[in-house]
Structure formats: structure tokens, C-alpha cells
Enzyme design. Structure first.
Site, PDB file in Angstrom:
ATOM      1  N   ILE B 481      43.043  36.722  70.100  1.00 10.82           N
ATOM      2  CA  ILE B 481      42.427  35.401  69.896  1.00 10.82           C
ATOM      3  C   ILE B 481      43.473  34.307  69.899  1.00 10.82           C
ATOM      4  CG2 ILE B 481      40.662  34.197  68.585  1.00 10.82           C
ATOM      5  CD1 ILE B 481      39.991  36.661  67.157  1.00 10.82           C
ATOM      6  N   SER B 522      44.310  38.814  59.084  1.00  3.71           N
ATOM      7  CA  SER B 522      45.729  38.595  59.423  1.00  3.71           C
ATOM      8  C   SER B 522      46.439  39.911  59.724  1.00  3.71           C
ATOM      9  CB  SER B 522      46.464  37.860  58.290  1.00  3.71           C
ATOM     10  OG  SER B 522      45.855  36.625  58.032  1.00  3.71           O
ATOM     11  N   GLU B 707      45.612  33.423  57.879  1.00  9.57           N
ATOM     12  CA  GLU B 707      44.587  32.985  56.933  1.00  9.57           C
ATOM     13  C   GLU B 707      45.032  32.084  55.795  1.00  9.57           C
ATOM     14  OE1 GLU B 707      43.398  37.228  56.705  1.00  9.57           O
ATOM     15  OE2 GLU B 707      41.376  36.430  56.663  1.00  9.57           O
TER      16      GLU B 707
END
Lengths: 285, 746, 158, 89
Positions: B481, B522, B707
Site C-alpha cells: 500500500i 504496522s 500507525e
């Protein structure tokens, strides 16, 4: 989206004929409101009449002494890219530059903003303040009305079946004008409230002022500002203008803001816009 | 001591870069197949209603329509608890969210799917499906839903208390309590106690790419799925579970994914597209509209929080207490547990009690969003800490440093921290140019906040094969991502002593790689990176054997350093040995499969400067710095990017983003126009300070960076607004009207 | 009578023609008919900019243009930005500056930013942010995107 | 003997105690012995012969992935905590 047909007439006559034959037809200029509404099912025309190929609707012509002819389909970017228009109507160029983002301004027109008749339309308060008129043509001929009387309800305007907006006429300006809106983001947002103001000065006093508001009533509204005529240019006058606007506003509470907050914004924006218009008027002399 | 690396810490061009700047990269919605049908979903217009009758006959009769599906088309498999990557959940909840059964629980709840020859026909057909509803009253916030007499969403939902079903049926799915020490006694020792209430709105992850799924139920019975997901194995397992198929009968090809942030873990469309494909015999693609994404994917919970901290005059915190009620949406799972574990996670406080409530309401079923649960909690705790610092006249960084969590500090849920970087983050704030710079104008304020996220491990797999030209092919299952192909490849390159560009990473389908958990928590650079390290070490071991063959020695005699194999003066670079693998025994494939321990939590901080228009209440962020302990930054540019992106999501959450619901449970701002995520024009540059306290649990010290950075911004903004405008905002978002109303109330 | 419309247009400098329904947007025509899937859909109402293309030299959101309106127009999409095998300086700068994470908004940003640099080679940071306000990115916080545009602006003028 | 720290809501089952000393070389043995000492605890932690999916075990302050089969040292500290996964928890 439901099926519809598409026509792109080359002249006003063909457009009016198509619009007359198809009572649900909608004219398409930039489409930035219309296509969104059609996708949401809020409008279901059986015919789209693309008016961008009609010469009169693409006119952008400024004549000192006569004013501006702004064709109904002229996209926003053409306004602020036209140096003569931007010089004569800096407030209009500025409004054209805050409607949507750059991409939207490549398509959206002031005429479309007017016809869409949203209470929050950014251009309409300024057009009202500038004393603009709307040139309309239809099956029974041509007529002209004040922009101030064009919108009748949210999303509804005075156009009768078969009629289209040809152009907006803006008279020459002798003073200054400004539209200010409040939005939580810095761009790409709908006005929580907006104030369009124009002013002319005489001997350092206000000769006449016009104020119109967005997003605080079912249509853009005009504020009676006649009591400002003759008033001195000072903070008290600015404050009074704000109070007039707040008193005229009839806001509702919705996702964009509470009624009280919007009324407060009317006062703030009107005061700031008037101050800015006065500064512009002084500069233009 | 700092380790010298060749690849780690450099900034190579990402491997998928050219595809992504030229438009060639294929995302889920980009897939085109022969005979492809387009799907649409009929969604509930009511927030809470019983479905009395569904009549699909008119839709089926529309020309171009090839199939219609409702919940009745799902196999009637019994209920069971499944753990499909989102935590333990009854299958009936997951299935019921994909297509409503019996009741709709939120506006936007999916009821039926249609497949047709065009998306327009499918959409029209969906509107022709007739549904008769018995509309029920709805409940929209946690405090309301917990009241006696509130409408009950699930009649069979009994409140759980640490694994025990109670007899309470009150929309509370779970209540838990954490306690250490004696909070009551701790508060008695305090000179100052501050207790405040906070409300935060439901917010959305806001990924730009809508959910999508394309499915072909093949004639051999295998189900092929192409989708944008954070976890291809989650999609495989969930789809198989809902369709009652063996897992390997489903093959999921993860397409490029246009953002997730936790929201692209749940499955929404795949099982529906599968049923439609089975019925029509053709592949079916369904893409959500943006309105669907807002109304029917998984935003993150709104919450009600009460936070209380006691402090001595010198700033020492003596006790803390919190009550958190999070809105799970239609099905349980509000992530209030992590919120409760994070609320005081930055502090070493001996006496703490925290109560958490997971509450169902008539809103879309919530999903993870970057450090799920922690941002809401930190907004509360960090606002209270700021108020204590102000009242005691202590610098906000100093009071945090005085109480900062460190190695050995006991967490509220019991365990003690191993090596963490909370103190280092605070020291970095204190030493930063930003924290010490003048504010530069009137109506400005500066605020700070800190926050914590656990990060996770979970399974990952990786294989690496050696090419004769000295490059390697790396195959992994973590959807990329934000540049993880590269951060994973770099770790393999470091082990192999070759440049990052000599590693060719591929993210492959579920048939082609071992199980790999979601890209989330994460964990990807940490865990899949670790799998790549293991695979690379396996390569080195095998390459040593080959070198030993060439040099007629034992593998143990061969050294390997900086990409060169050597023994007694003989040496051979990796690439040269790679060119000889054919003649020394054939191909070399390394494998790594891990379920790692050694997870290292991450602390982050934020410094926010704002200017508040005193007449309109509008907040402009004029300067912003994100500080985070990342353990070790593998690719610093993408680490900065994570910190900047998380910060800006936090800024949006803090200032303008919200689900604006009316009393009927309709979201009134379900568009990207009215949801108001920050644009480029709303922000300054986002400065970053990378703190590196290596995680002793990872070979390269990685903690994970995705995060913790979202946790502090809303709190930092609230503290800055307080300084700028003189009001403390305890409701998110801190939108202009809310600020103005607070100013008027003062 | 529901009939598709024949549209003749120019896409990325090449003549192109296609049949579409009047209700299909230019975005749908590019993606579903012409297989130019580099142009992305994020919102379908003009607010995210992922579908940005240039039409007769102006950037527009192609979700708010009907396919039939492309008749006679010149359209440029992300697929037409690189010069053959050579990336455009903006594309290079996006990679060097790590100005993308998930990449879904990237085509829209590059098409929009190129239109800016084509008309204004030296935009200020404020001007870049203003011009790109119609393009949403949720991953980067825009910092590296703005820097990439600034970097490309220097390269373009060298 | 290992020290098991009980989650707050399980403490009533152990007479309100925060921690108890338990024999065992694996987490499974620890829980079985814990159940002997304080009946009722096991069903709160274990289901289908596995740790419940929303519960993790920390041995010596490290969350361990393998649940019941993880080894325990005689001087270990054991916590049962809420599981954090990559997604919804």
C-alpha cells in the site's frame, strides 16, 4: 444513471425547440452540478441539450461604458484568464476562481451556477450586488430579469419550459465589490455563509451599497442596504452593514453549521466584504 | 553503537514506481475480463428495520440483467466463531454484514446484488427490487444505545465480561476492566485531579479508491477473486467461509490497492460477486460508489470517554482512571480494548483503572483505522495532561518527560514494556527547532501530544530465487500500500549484499505463496521483511555450499560479508557465484516463513501550531511536526511519508471530518465534498523527526511505522487551539462552529 | 430509441473513435471502452481529482464530462504524459521524492501538475497547493507531492 | 513456580488476588494447574483446546504467537491480555 438522449444544437433556435419538445430536458454547460444530480437520481431528464456549441452562450465581451456580456456557458477559467474582464470586475474574476477547484473551473460556468439555483451558489450574491440581469430566451421570445429575482426555491428558477439562459449582463461598475464566503476548508467546499457586496463612494461617504447573501435562506437573498447610503466610511458603518445582513438572514441548522453561527458569519463576512469593497472603490478612483 | 548498513537507510526508487506514475499499475477496478458483467448492490434506506419481504422479479425481468442475489443464496452453514484477520467474530455477523438477513442494522446495509451487462443497467435493476420494511427506532451513539429502553440491535447479544456471557442484553457486546495498583489510593495522594468528558465522531479512513471485487466462479468449481485488499488471505478465507467452501477452492489475486488504512481488511463484495458469477456463469465486477464507501464500509468508531488523572504539585502522576464507550456500529468489535490499553500508555502511573464498553449502534460496522482505538483515547488523555501541566505551571514536554513510560513500566493490561522510545520522542520534541521557535503572530497557539501503538507480528511468507545475472526474484504475499515491496526487498538486499535494484519483488496470489497476514498493524516491513531476511539467509547458506564445492572445502569454512564469499584469499562476489549456480547444483531458492515474536511498540509525538480566526473559529494549521520512534527506518523517505500521511489524517480527524448523522441515522455528508478531508491548500509542509531506538526483537531493529503517527495530532491541535483561542475543545471534530460556540460560552 | 453514439476524438495525440451511450462519462469511456485504466475513479462527483485528464488544454474531472462531449476534442490522459520510453520530469520527480504511496491519486496529480507547469513554469508553493486543491491524496499529506512538483519545475526549466 | 497475573475481571475467581504462583512448563500446563487451584478460570481463557481468539498470552512481557504450546520458565511472569491483530480487534 437512467438512459437519456444527447443533442448539441448549433444555435439558440434549435436549443429552444429541443427544450420545448422535451419538457424534462436539461441544458448542459459544464455539467458539474447536473451530472452529479443525475447520478444521485435527483434529476432524470430524458434529453440533455449541450449548449456549449451555441455562439451567443460562449460570448465573453466587455465594453467600457456598456458592461459585460457573460454567455451562459462560459467556463470560469475564461473569466479570470481574460485580463480586460479581470481588470473591470476583479471580484467576478475572484469568484470564478473559488467555485470548485481548477478542474471544475475548466468546465463550470457562472450561468450554470445561477441556473442551478443553489442557496449556497457563490456567484449569485456577487451578481446581485453588481446589479446583473439575466437574458432569457424561449418559445415565446426573449426577456430580461434581474438576477436578484432569478432563483425561486432551492434548485428552482424562473425559467419556463423551453426557456434557456443566454447570458448574464453586468453593468459597468463605478465603485468596488467583493464576495466573501466562509468554508471550513480553504477550497473545494460549500459556503456555510457568503456575502456579496458592492459599494460606490462619494466625498468619502458611501453613496450606495448593495448586499446579498448566500446559504442563509432558501435562495440567495438581497439585503436592504439603503440605510447605508450617505453613511461615513468607518467602523460603525461596517458594523451596521453586518448587523443589517445578520438581521436579513434566515438560516437553518444543518451539517454545514447552526443557524446562530450562520447569522453571526453573515455579520462578519458582510463587514469584511464591505471593507474590502470600499478599499477597492478607493483604489479604482 | 550504530550498525553500518549498505542498503538499509538509503532511498532507492520503489520497484513499482514506473507503473504507478504512468497509469500502468492495475488496481482492482481496472481489471477487464471477457464476458465481464457489472454488479450493483441494493442498500437499505433505513438505519434499523425488519425485512418483511424481498421481491426481485422486476429486477430480473429488466433486459441485460443476468443474476440477482440475496442472503438466501448463501449456504445456510451454522454459526461459528472465526478469526479471519479482524479478530474473533461470529461468522453470522460477517455474513450478515455482507448481505442482510432478517434485519437491516444501518443505512447502507447491503440487501441484494445484481449483475448485468452494464453498470448502469445493474444500478437501475437494483432500484427495481422491492423490499418491504418494518421500520424500527434506531440508536446512534454509545451513551444512547446503553440506556434502558434503547432499541436493541441484536436480541441475542449478551454482554460478555472477559469470556463470560452475562444475562444483560443492552447493546453492550463486551465490558472489560484493566487495573493496576490502587487508583482510589492514588487519587488520595494527588494535589490536583482533573476529570473531563470527551466525545469523538465516527470518521472514515478516506482511501481514494473505492472497494471493488471481481469474481469468476469457474466451471471447475474454483472461485477466482481479483480485488483491492489489505489481506488476500483474509479475502480467501472469509469468502470460502461464507460460501462454505474449502479455503483452497478460492484463489485471490491481490490487485494494486488504492489506500486502506485498516478499512480494506473486511470483506464486503466478494461473496456477493461470487454468487452472482455462479448464477450467471460469467465473471462479475462490483465497485462501490463513494456514497457506498461512506455508508457501508467500515469507518472507525465514534466514542464517549471520561478521563481522570491525579498529580502531585511537582507533576508526578499518582493515579489515572478512564471510562471508554466506543461505537462498534452494527456488529460488535469497536476496538475499545486497544483504546483502553493505549489511553495512558505513554505514562508510568502506578495506580490505574480503565473500563471499556464495546457498544453496537445503528451505524456501519466499524473497521480498523491506523492505530485503531488509540487516537480517540489519546485525545482525551493528552488534553487532560495538558490541562494539568497548565494548572501546575509546568512545561507540557517536561510534565510528560517526568512521567514518561520506559523499559519496565507496567502497562495497564499487565505486561511491562521492553525497550521503548517514549522518552526519546519527548526529548526530540524538546530539542526541536519547532518547539523552540516563536509563534510568529496573534491568535496562534502551539500544542503537543504523544501517543502509542503496539504494532503486531503475525505470519508472513517469502521466497527468493537466484538469477544467473546476480539479481534475485522475491515473492511475497503482503499487498503493497505504501512502498513495502521496496522496504522488504531492501532487507533481503542487505542480507545478500546486493543493491536494492537487484531484488525484483512480486506480490502474488494466494495459490503462489504461503499464508501471509494482512498489511496492517504496522507489521509488513517488520514481519514480511523478517520473512525476506530468513529467505535471504537461506540463500546465503545454499550459496556457501556452492562456493565450498568450487573451492573444495566445507561450507562452514566459507565467509560471507558485504556481498562477497571468501575463503583463504579466494573470493567471489554474489553475482559471480550466482552465474555458477547452474554448474554447481542447479537453481537456488530460499524460503522464509515466520510468525515472529519481538514486536516493538512505537511512540509518536506531534507539535502543532495553529491560528484561529477569532471571529469565525476557523483553524489554520500553520506549522506541524511529526516525531516517531520507528526503531530503524529502512527506507527513510517512505517512513517520512507514513508520518506525514498519518499526521494529516489526524489533522482531518481533529478539525473537520465527521459522520454528520441526522436523527434517522442518515449520514448527511456522504461525499468527498462534504466530508471535508484536508486538501493540499489546507496544510503546511509536514516536518518529520525520525527517532531510532532499535527494536531488540528484530534483526534490523524495525518497529513498524504505519500507525502511531495518527494518534497525537487531534490532541496536539486541541492543546494548540486552547492556547490560540482560550477554549478547551473536548469534542471532535473541532470545527469552526464548535470553536465559536465554545468562545461564546466562555 | 436507445442508440449508442459514435464519437471521434483525439486521445494522447492519436485519433480515436468509440461507441458509447450518452449516459456514459468520459471516464467510463476511457476505462471501460478504450481500456485506458490509468485514469482512476475515486468519487464520481468531481471532488477527488483522480480522474483528471486534459480536454482541449484544460484539466477537467473526466467523471463530470460525458463521453459524447469528447467529439472533436483533444484529450490527454496519464498514458500520454511520458515521452515514449522517457518519463516526464514530473513522473521522475514523483519517484525520486517518494511522492506516492498507494498511487491511486498519482495519475490525476501528474496530469494536473503538468498542466500547471505547462502554463506557469515557476509556481510558488501556495500556487501549487491552490492548483492541486481539486486532487485529494490520503496517503502522503501532500508534502512530498508539492516538493515533487517544485523539483520538476526546476527540471522543466533547465 | 511461574507467576500468573490475572486479568482484573478474573481476579474474583482467585479470591481477588492479582497474581498466583503456578507450576507448569507450557502455557497449557499453567492453565490446567491454574484451573485446579481456581476452578472456572480455564473456560474464560480456552475454547476448543486453544486460547480464545481474542486473548493473547505474554510470557516475560512478550506477546507470544503460539498460545497454549508456548514454553514457560520456572521464574516466568505470565499475563493474559486482549489480542491486538492487524485489523479490527
Amino acid at each position: 444513471m437512467k438512459w437519456f438522449d444527447y443533442q448539441a444544437p448549433r444555435n439558440i433556435g434549435e436549443a429552444v425547440e429541443a427544450m420545448t419538445l422535451h419538457p424534462t430536458a436539461r441544458p448542459l454547460a459544464g455539467g458539474t452540478d447536473l451530472l452529479v444530480q443525475m447520478r444521485a437520481g435527483r434529476r432524470t431528464p430524458d434529453l440533455i441539450v449541450d449548449i456549449k456549441k451555441i455562439p451567443e452562450l460562449n460570448q465573453l465581451h466587455f465594453e467600457p461604458g456598456l458592461g459585460l456580456t457573460l454567455g451562459a456557458a462560459v467556463p470560469c477559467y475564461r473569466i479570470y484568464n481574460d485580463s480586460a474582464v479581470s481588470r473591470a470586475y476583479p471580484s467576478l474574476a475572484e469568484v470564478a476562481n473559488i467555485i470548485g477547484g481548477t478542474q471544475i473551473q475548466g468546465r463550470a460556468s457562472i450561468g450554470g451556477n445561477l441556473c442551478n439555483a443553489a442557496p449556497s451558489a457563490d456567484s449569485i450574491p456577487l451578481l446581485i450586488a453588481l446589479g446583473a440581469t439575466a437574458r432569457i430566451t424561449g418559445p415565446s421570445g426573449e426577456r430580461t430579469i434581474d438576477v436578484a429575482a432569478f432563483c425561486t426555491a432551492p434548485g428552482v428558477n424562473v425559467l419556463q419550459p423551453g426557456e434557456i439562459l443566454v447570458s448574464i449582463q453586468i453593468p459597468p461598475t463605478a465603485g468596488g465589490a467583493r464576495y466573501l464566503r466562509f468554508i471550513p476548508r480553504n477550497e473545494m467546499d460549500i459556503a456555510v455563509a457568503g456575502a456579496g457586496v458592492s459599494v460606490t463612494l462619494s466625498n468619502g461617504n458611501i453613496q450606495s451599497a448593495k448586499i446579498a447573501l448566500a446559504s442563509v435562506a432558501p435562495t440567495p437573498i438581497t439585503v436592504d442596504a439603503s440605510s447605508l447610503s450617505g453613511a461615513p466610511v468607518n467602523d460603525d458603518t461596517l458594523k451596521k452593514a453586518g448587523e443589517l445582513a445578520a438581521a436579513a438572514a434566515k438560516p437553518i441548522t444543518d451539517m454545514r453549521g447552526t443557524a446562530d453561527y450562520r447569522r453571526h458569519l453573515c455579520a462578519v463576512l458582510t463587514r469584511r466584504a464591505l471593507a474590502s469593497a470600499i478599499a477597492a472603490a478607493k483604489e479604482s478612483k | 553503537m550504530s550498525t553500518q548498513y549498505n542498503v538499509i537507510g538509503t532511498r532507492p526508487i520503489r520497484h513499482d514506481g514506473a507503473d504507478k506514475v504512468t497509469g500502468r499499475a492495475l488496481y482492482g477496478a481496472d481489471i477487464q475480463l471477457n464476458g465481464l458483467l457489472h454488479g450493483a448492490i441494493l442498500r437499505s434506506p433505513h438505519a434499523h428495520a425488519r425485512i418483511k419481504r424481498i421481491d426481485t422479479s422486476k429486477a430480473e425481468a429488466l433486459p441485460g440483467v443476468k443474476a440477482v442475489a440475496t442472503a438466501a443464496d448463501f449456504p445456510a452453514a451454522g454459526d461459528k466463531i472465526v478469526d479471519l484477520g479482524e479478530g474473533a467474530t461470529p461468522l453470522s455477523y460477517i455474513r450478515g454484514n455482507v448481505l442482510a438477513q432478517g434485519k437491516v442494522l444501518y443505512r447502507g446495509h447491503a440487501i441484494a446484488g445484481v449483475a448485468a451487462t452494464s453498470a448502469h443497467i445493474a444500478e437501475e435493476a437494483a432500484s427495481l427490487i422491492e423490499v418491504e420494511y418494518e421500520v424500527l427506532p434506531c440508536t446512534l451513539t454509545a451513551p444512547d444505545a446503553m440506556k434502558d429502553g434503547a432499541p436493541i440491535l441484536h436480541e441475542d447479544l449478551h454482554m460478555q465480561e472477559f469470556g463470560k456471557k452475562t444475562d444483560k442484553v443492552n447493546n453492550v457486546a463486551d465490558h472489560f476492566r484493566f487495573s493496576i495498583g490502587d487508583a482510589e489510593k492514588g487519587f488520595e495522594e494527588a494535589d490536583l485531579i482533573i476529570e473531563r468528558e470527551f466525545h469523538t465522531s465516527t470518521v472514515h479512513q478516506g482511501y481514494i479508491e473505492p472497494h471493488n471485487a471481481t469474481v469468476l466462479w469457474n466451471n471447475d468449481g474454483r472461485v477466482q477473486v481479483w480485488t483491492s485488499t489489505q489481506g488476500s488471505f483474509v479475502v480467501r478465507d472469509t469468502t470460502a467461509c461464507i460460501l462454505d467452501l474449502p479455503v483452497a477452492q478460492v484463489k485471490v489475486t491481490p490487485m494494486e490497492i488504492g489506500g486502506g488504512f485498516g478499512g480494506k481488511i473486511p470483506v464486503y463484495l466478494e461473496p456477493v460477486a461470487a454468487v452472482l458469477s455462479k448464477k450467471s456463469g460469467r465473471p462479475v465486477k462490483i465497485v462501490m460508489t463513494r456514497k457506498d464507501v461512506f455508508e457501508a464500509s467500515g469507518p472507525t468508531p465514534g466514542s464517549y470517554i471520561r478521563a481522570k488523572i491525579g498529580a502531585k504539585r511537582d507533576g508526578t502522576f499518582t493515579a489515572a482512571q478512564a471510562y471508554l464507550a466506543y461505537e462498534a456500529g452494527a456488529y460488535p468489535g469497536a476496538m475499545v480494548g486497544p483504546g483502553a490499553m493505549c489511553i495512558f500508555a505513554a505514562y508510568d502511573i502506578k495506580n490505574v483503572t480503565v473500563d471499556g464498553y464495546d457498544v453496537v449502534v445503528n451505524k456501519p460496522s466499524t473497521a480498523a483505522y491506523r492505530a485503531p482505538g488509540a487516537t480517540n483515547a489519546a485525545f482525551a488523555a493528552e488534553s487532560v495532561v495538558d490541562e494539568i501541566a497548565e494548572k501546575l505551571g509546568i512545561d507540557p514536554v517536561d510534565i510528560r518527560l517526568k512521567n514518561a513510560a520506559k523499559e519496565g513500566t507496567q502497562r495497564v493490561d499487565g505486561p511491562k514494556y521492553r525497550r521503548v522510545g517514549c522518552v526519546e520522542v519527548l526529548q526530540a520534541i524538546k530539542a526541536s527547532e519547532h518547539y523552540n521557535a516563536p509563534l510568529g503572530g496573534p491568535n496562534r497557539g502551539r500544542g503537543i501530544g504523544i501517543g502509542f501503538w503496539f504494532n503486531v507480528g503475525l505470519p508472513s511468507s517469502c521466497t527468493i530465487s537466484v538469477n544467473a545475472d546476480g539479481s534475485v526474484n522475491l515473492v511475497e504475499g503482503s499487498t503493497d500500500i505504501g512502498g513495502t515491496r521496496t522496504s522488504i526487498a531492501m532487507q533481503a538486499a542487505e542480507v545478500l549484499g546486493i543493491p536494492a535494484e537487484q531484488v525484483h519483488p512480486s506480490v502474488v496470489d494466494t495459490d503462489s505463496i504461503g499464508f501471509t497476514a494482512v498489511t496492517g498493524g504496522s507489521r509488513t516491513t517488520f514481519a514480511t521483511g523478517w520473512a525476506a531476511i530468513e529467505a535471504a539467509r537461506d540463500i546465503v547458506r545454499q550459496m556457501k555450499e556452492r562456493a565450498a564445492k568450487l573451492w573444495e572445502t566445507e561450507p562452514a569454512e566459507v565467509n560471507f560479508e558485504n556481498g562477497v564469499f571468501s575463503k583463504n584469499g579466494k573470493s567471489m562476489p554474489f553475482a559471480e557465484l550466482a552465474s555458477k549456480i547452474g554448474e554447481t547444483g542447479g537453481p537456488i531458492v530460499g524460503r522464509g516463513a515466520v510468525n515472529p515474536r519481538g514486536v516493538g511498540g512505537s511512540f509518536a509525538g506531534a507539535i502543532a501550531d495553529v491560528e484561529v480566526d477569532p471571529e469565525t473559529g476557523k483553524t489554520q494549521v500553520v506549522r506541524f511536526t511529526s516525531i516517531q520512534d520507528v526503531g530503524k527506518a529502512i527506507h527513510p523517505a517512505y517512513v517520512e511519508g507514513q508520518m506525514q500521511g498519518g499526521s494529516v489524517q489526524g489533522i482531518g480527524w481533529g478539525l473537520n471530518e465527521e459522520y454528520y448523522m441526522d436523527t434517522t441515522g442518515t449520514m448527511r455528508n456522504s461525499s468527498l465534498l462534504d466530508y471535508r478531508m484536508p486538501t493540499a491548500l489546507d496544510l503546511p509542509m509536514i516536518e518529520t523527526i525520525i527517532v531510532e531506538v532499535p527494536n531488540p526483537g528484530h534483526p534490523f531493529g524495525v518497529r513498524g511505522v504505519g500507525e502511531a503517527n495518527i494518534v497525537p495530532p487531534p490532541a496536539a491541535l486541541a492543546n494548540a487551539i486552547h492556547q490560540a483561542a482560550g477554549v478547551r475543545l473536548r469534542t471532535l471534530p473541532m470545527k469552526p462552529s464548535t470553536i465559536m460556540e465554545a468562545v461564546w460560552a466562555k | 430509441m436507445e442508440r449508442k453514439v459514435h464519437v471521434q476524438t483525439t486521445i494522447n495525440g492519436e485519433p480515436a473513435e468509440f461507441l458509447c451511450e450518452p449516459r456514459q462519462s468520459l471516464l467510463e469511456c476511457l476505462r471501460d471502452i478504450l481500456n485506458l485504466t490509468g485514469t482512476k475513479e475515486g468519487c464520481n462527483d468531481g471532488n477527488c481529482g483522480a480522474c483528471t485528464v486534459t480536454m482541449d488544454g484544460r484539466i477537467v474531472t473526466s467523471c463530470l464530462v460525458l463521453g459524447v462531449e469528447a467529439e472533436g476534442a483533444e484529450i490527454t490522459t496519464i498514458e500520454g504524459i511520458a515521452r515514449g520510453n522517457e518519463l516526464h520530469p514530473l513522473q521522475k520527480a514523483f519517484l525520486e521524492e517518494a511522492a506516492l504511496q498507494c498511487g491511486i491519486c498519482t495519475p490525476g496529480f501528474i496530469v494536473a501538475a503538468k498542466a500547471l507547469l505547462d502554463q506557469e513554469p515557476h509556481p510558488t508553493e501556495e500556487r501549487i497547493r491552490w492548483w492541486l486543491a481539486n486532487n485529494l491524496c490520503r496517503c502522503t499529506g501532500y508534502d512530498k507531492i508539492v516538493k515533487a512538483v517544485q523539483k520538476a519545475a526546476q527540471e522543466v526549466t533547465l | 513456580m511461574a507467576t500468573v497475573y490475572l486479568p482484573t475481571l478474573l481476579r474474583p475467581l482467585a479470591g481477588g488476588r492479582e497474581s498466583v504462583q503456578v507450576e507448569g512448563a507450557t502455557v497449557r500446563q499453567i492453565i490446567d494447574n491454574l484451573e485446579q487451584q481456581h476452578p472456572g478460570i480455564k473456560e474464560r481463557l480456552v475454547e476448543n483446546n486453544r486460547l480464545k481468539p481474542n486473548i493473547s498470552v505474554a510470557v516475560d512481557n512478550e506477546i507470544l504467537p503460539l498460545g497454549l504450546i508456548e514454553s514457560v520458565n520456572p521464574d516466568s511472569e505470565i499475563h493474559f491480555v486482549q489480542a491486538i491483530t492487524g485489523g479490527k480487534n
